[in-house]
Design a protein around this motif. Sequence first.
Motif, PDB file in Angstrom:
ATOM      1  N   PRO A 137       0.833  -1.213   0.000  1.00 45.61           N
ATOM      2  CA  PRO A 137       0.000   0.000   0.000  1.00 45.61           C
ATOM      3  C   PRO A 137       0.863   1.258   0.000  1.00 45.61           C
ATOM      4  O   PRO A 137       1.909   1.307   0.653  1.00 45.61           O
ATOM      5  CB  PRO A 137      -0.804  -0.127   1.297  1.00 45.61           C
ATOM      6  N   ALA A 138       0.420   2.264  -0.722  1.00 50.83           N
ATOM      7  CA  ALA A 138       1.212   3.489  -0.861  1.00 50.83           C
ATOM      8  C   ALA A 138       1.522   4.128   0.486  1.00 50.83           C
ATOM      9  O   ALA A 138       2.614   4.660   0.699  1.00 50.83           O
ATOM     10  CB  ALA A 138       0.467   4.485  -1.757  1.00 50.83           C
ATOM     11  N   GLU A 139       0.566   4.072   1.401  1.00 51.05           N
ATOM     12  CA  GLU A 139       0.748   4.748   2.683  1.00 51.05           C
ATOM     13  C   GLU A 139       1.791   4.065   3.574  1.00 51.05           C
ATOM     14  O   GLU A 139       2.214   4.641   4.575  1.00 51.05           O
ATOM     15  CB  GLU A 139      -0.581   4.855   3.428  1.00 51.05           C
ATOM     16  N   ARG A 140       2.248   2.877   3.210  1.00 48.49           N
ATOM     17  CA  ARG A 140       3.257   2.174   4.004  1.00 48.49           C
ATOM     18  C   ARG A 140       4.660   2.317   3.415  1.00 48.49           C
ATOM     19  O   ARG A 140       5.606   1.710   3.924  1.00 48.49           O
ATOM     20  CB  ARG A 140       2.891   0.698   4.114  1.00 48.49           C
ATOM     21  N   LEU A 141       4.808   3.091   2.384  1.00 44.42           N
ATOM     22  CA  LEU A 141       6.103   3.252   1.736  1.00 44.42           C
ATOM     23  C   LEU A 141       6.892   4.400   2.363  1.00 44.42           C
ATOM     24  O   LEU A 141       6.312   5.357   2.884  1.00 44.42           O
ATOM     25  CB  LEU A 141       5.907   3.520   0.242  1.00 44.42           C
ATOM     26  N   SER A 142       8.212   4.308   2.270  1.00 47.99           N
ATOM     27  CA  SER A 142       9.060   5.423   2.693  1.00 47.99           C
ATOM     28  C   SER A 142       8.977   6.526   1.639  1.00 47.99           C
ATOM     29  O   SER A 142       8.502   6.314   0.516  1.00 47.99           O
ATOM     30  CB  SER A 142      10.510   4.960   2.836  1.00 47.99           C
ATOM     31  N   ARG A 143       9.478   7.711   1.984  1.00 43.97           N
ATOM     32  CA  ARG A 143       9.417   8.811   1.027  1.00 43.97           C
ATOM     33  C   ARG A 143      10.296   8.532  -0.196  1.00 43.97           C
ATOM     34  O   ARG A 143       9.951   8.902  -1.316  1.00 43.97           O
ATOM     35  CB  ARG A 143       9.821  10.129   1.696  1.00 43.97           C
ATOM     36  N   GLY A 144      11.420   7.875   0.015  1.00 51.07           N
ATOM     37  CA  GLY A 144      12.256   7.503  -1.122  1.00 51.07           C
ATOM     38  C   GLY A 144      11.549   6.532  -2.044  1.00 51.07           C
ATOM     39  O   GLY A 144      11.651   6.634  -3.276  1.00 51.07           O
ATOM     40  N   GLU A 145      10.817   5.576  -1.468  1.00 50.32           N
ATOM     41  CA  GLU A 145      10.051   4.634  -2.283  1.00 50.32           C
ATOM     42  C   GLU A 145       8.913   5.342  -3.012  1.00 50.32           C
ATOM     43  O   GLU A 145       8.634   5.054  -4.180  1.00 50.32           O
ATOM     44  CB  GLU A 145       9.510   3.513  -1.392  1.00 50.32           C
ATOM     45  N   MET A 146       8.275   6.285  -2.333  1.00 54.49           N
ATOM     46  CA  MET A 146       7.199   7.035  -2.976  1.00 54.49           C
ATOM     47  C   MET A 146       7.706   7.805  -4.195  1.00 54.49           C
ATOM     48  O   MET A 146       7.019   7.873  -5.220  1.00 54.49           O
ATOM     49  CB  MET A 146       6.569   8.010  -1.972  1.00 54.49           C
ATOM     50  N   GLN A 147       8.909   8.377  -4.088  1.00 59.65           N
ATOM     51  CA  GLN A 147       9.442   9.112  -5.226  1.00 59.65           C
ATOM     52  C   GLN A 147       9.742   8.175  -6.388  1.00 59.65           C
ATOM     53  O   GLN A 147       9.552   8.538  -7.552  1.00 59.65           O
ATOM     54  CB  GLN A 147      10.693   9.894  -4.823  1.00 59.65           C
ATOM     55  N   ARG A 148      10.182   6.964  -6.102  1.00 62.06           N
ATOM     56  CA  ARG A 148      10.392   5.980  -7.170  1.00 62.06           C
ATOM     57  C   ARG A 148       9.075   5.681  -7.884  1.00 62.06           C
ATOM     58  O   ARG A 148       9.037   5.558  -9.116  1.00 62.06           O
ATOM     59  CB  ARG A 148      10.985   4.695  -6.606  1.00 62.06           C
ATOM     60  N   ASP A 172      15.557  12.298   2.403  1.00 62.20           N
ATOM     61  CA  ASP A 172      16.772  12.315   3.202  1.00 62.20           C
ATOM     62  C   ASP A 172      17.982  12.196   2.282  1.00 62.20           C
ATOM     63  O   ASP A 172      17.856  11.942   1.079  1.00 62.20           O
ATOM     64  CB  ASP A 172      16.751  11.193   4.241  1.00 62.20           C
ATOM     65  N   LEU A 173      19.156  12.393   2.825  1.00 62.14           N
ATOM     66  CA  LEU A 173      20.369  12.478   2.017  1.00 62.14           C
ATOM     67  C   LEU A 173      20.606  11.214   1.197  1.00 62.14           C
ATOM     68  O   LEU A 173      20.937  11.280   0.006  1.00 62.14           O
ATOM     69  CB  LEU A 173      21.575  12.755   2.918  1.00 62.14           C
ATOM     70  N   GLN A 174      20.410  10.052   1.809  1.00 64.65           N
ATOM     71  CA  GLN A 174      20.671   8.797   1.116  1.00 64.65           C
ATOM     72  C   GLN A 174      19.731   8.617  -0.069  1.00 64.65           C
ATOM     73  O   GLN A 174      20.157   8.282  -1.183  1.00 64.65           O
ATOM     74  CB  GLN A 174      20.530   7.613   2.078  1.00 64.65           C
ATOM     75  N   ASN A 175      18.427   8.836   0.159  1.00 64.86           N
ATOM     76  CA  ASN A 175      17.468   8.684  -0.932  1.00 64.86           C
ATOM     77  C   ASN A 175      17.645   9.769  -1.990  1.00 64.86           C
ATOM     78  O   ASN A 175      17.429   9.511  -3.179  1.00 64.86           O
ATOM     79  CB  ASN A 175      16.041   8.711  -0.380  1.00 64.86           C
ATOM     80  N   ALA A 176      18.038  10.967  -1.571  1.00 66.20           N
ATOM     81  CA  ALA A 176      18.289  12.037  -2.540  1.00 66.20           C
ATOM     82  C   ALA A 176      19.417  11.644  -3.488  1.00 66.20           C
ATOM     83  O   ALA A 176      19.337  11.899  -4.701  1.00 66.20           O
ATOM     84  CB  ALA A 176      18.621  13.336  -1.811  1.00 66.20           C
ATOM     85  N   LYS A 177      20.454  11.025  -2.965  1.00 69.97           N
ATOM     86  CA  LYS A 177      21.567  10.589  -3.805  1.00 69.97           C
ATOM     87  C   LYS A 177      21.127   9.507  -4.786  1.00 69.97           C
ATOM     88  O   LYS A 177      21.538   9.504  -5.954  1.00 69.97           O
ATOM     89  CB  LYS A 177      22.714  10.078  -2.929  1.00 69.97           C
ATOM     90  N   ILE A 178      20.263   8.606  -4.326  1.00 67.56           N
ATOM     91  CA  ILE A 178      19.777   7.539  -5.201  1.00 67.56           C
ATOM     92  C   ILE A 178      18.953   8.125  -6.350  1.00 67.56           C
ATOM     93  O   ILE A 178      19.153   7.773  -7.521  1.00 67.56           O
ATOM     94  CB  ILE A 178      18.937   6.532  -4.392  1.00 67.56           C
ATOM     95  N   ILE A 179      18.047   9.031  -6.026  1.00 70.65           N
ATOM     96  CA  ILE A 179      17.197   9.639  -7.055  1.00 70.65           C
ATOM     97  C   ILE A 179      18.048  10.494  -8.002  1.00 70.65           C
ATOM     98  O   ILE A 179      17.801  10.530  -9.214  1.00 70.65           O
ATOM     99  CB  ILE A 179      16.090  10.484  -6.406  1.00 70.65           C
ATOM    100  N   ALA A 180      19.073  11.174  -7.464  1.00 71.42           N
ATOM    101  CA  ALA A 180      19.955  12.001  -8.295  1.00 71.42           C
ATOM    102  C   ALA A 180      20.671  11.166  -9.355  1.00 71.42           C
ATOM    103  O   ALA A 180      20.939  11.646 -10.459  1.00 71.42           O
ATOM    104  CB  ALA A 180      20.978  12.715  -7.418  1.00 71.42           C
TER     105      ALA A 180
END
Length: 225
Positions: A137-148, A172-180
């Motif tokens: 479910p979307a509401e159980r995802l982290s913000r990094g997962e939501m951006q994916r 957060d910094l880690q997910n920002a680097k992944i999306i970048a």
Amino acid sequence: MDLFIKDLNVQVENLPLPILSIPYLHIPARSQVAILGPSGCGKTTLLNTISGLINIQARQLLWGNTDLTQLSAAKRDIWRFTHIGIVLQEFYLTSGLSALENVLLPYSFTHWRISNNIKQRAKMLLEQMGFTRFHSPAERLSRGEMQRIAIARALLLKPNIILADEPTASLDLQNAKIIAQLLPQLSQQEQCTLIVTTHDLNLAEHFPRQIYLANGQIEREEALC
């Protein structure tokens, strides 16, 4: 398709100066461009303008040979849906739907039936971003997962253009680097133009062309070799 801007002025009623004033800008097809500048400099206004969400005068902005001002509102919406994928800072996922269902949701608005090919493409895009929990479910995802999920949704229909407005700002910094890293990689893979607005220098350094805005004008450009 190439983007051509000439003598663009975006004016707001009761303000003496235009909030966006660009004498000339050319972004070739399949380019990757980061637009930087302080808050209020016109970054989001520029994205909204080039996606046809802000009314401008004729011939100020062309996508290839298409002048969006010459299209009716309905045809402009169809053009945008066909050619542009949009990634926003806020993900606008629908609670109660799974990750996969959220990727497919815009497609379902215009099609009675979702083909297996479209479903498989949605799964393939998610897998390429390291996400395989399609039914979470979307509401159980982290913000990094939501951006994916939001990126996969934007890429689903193979758009010519991806516009991303501060895509790492709420991560957060880690997910920002992944999306970048993911956004330019996916853009190159899909052979589409990628234009992002950002304050994130880590994101911007992944882009070969950087445009700096100040007070609604292009202050300078940098091209990374």
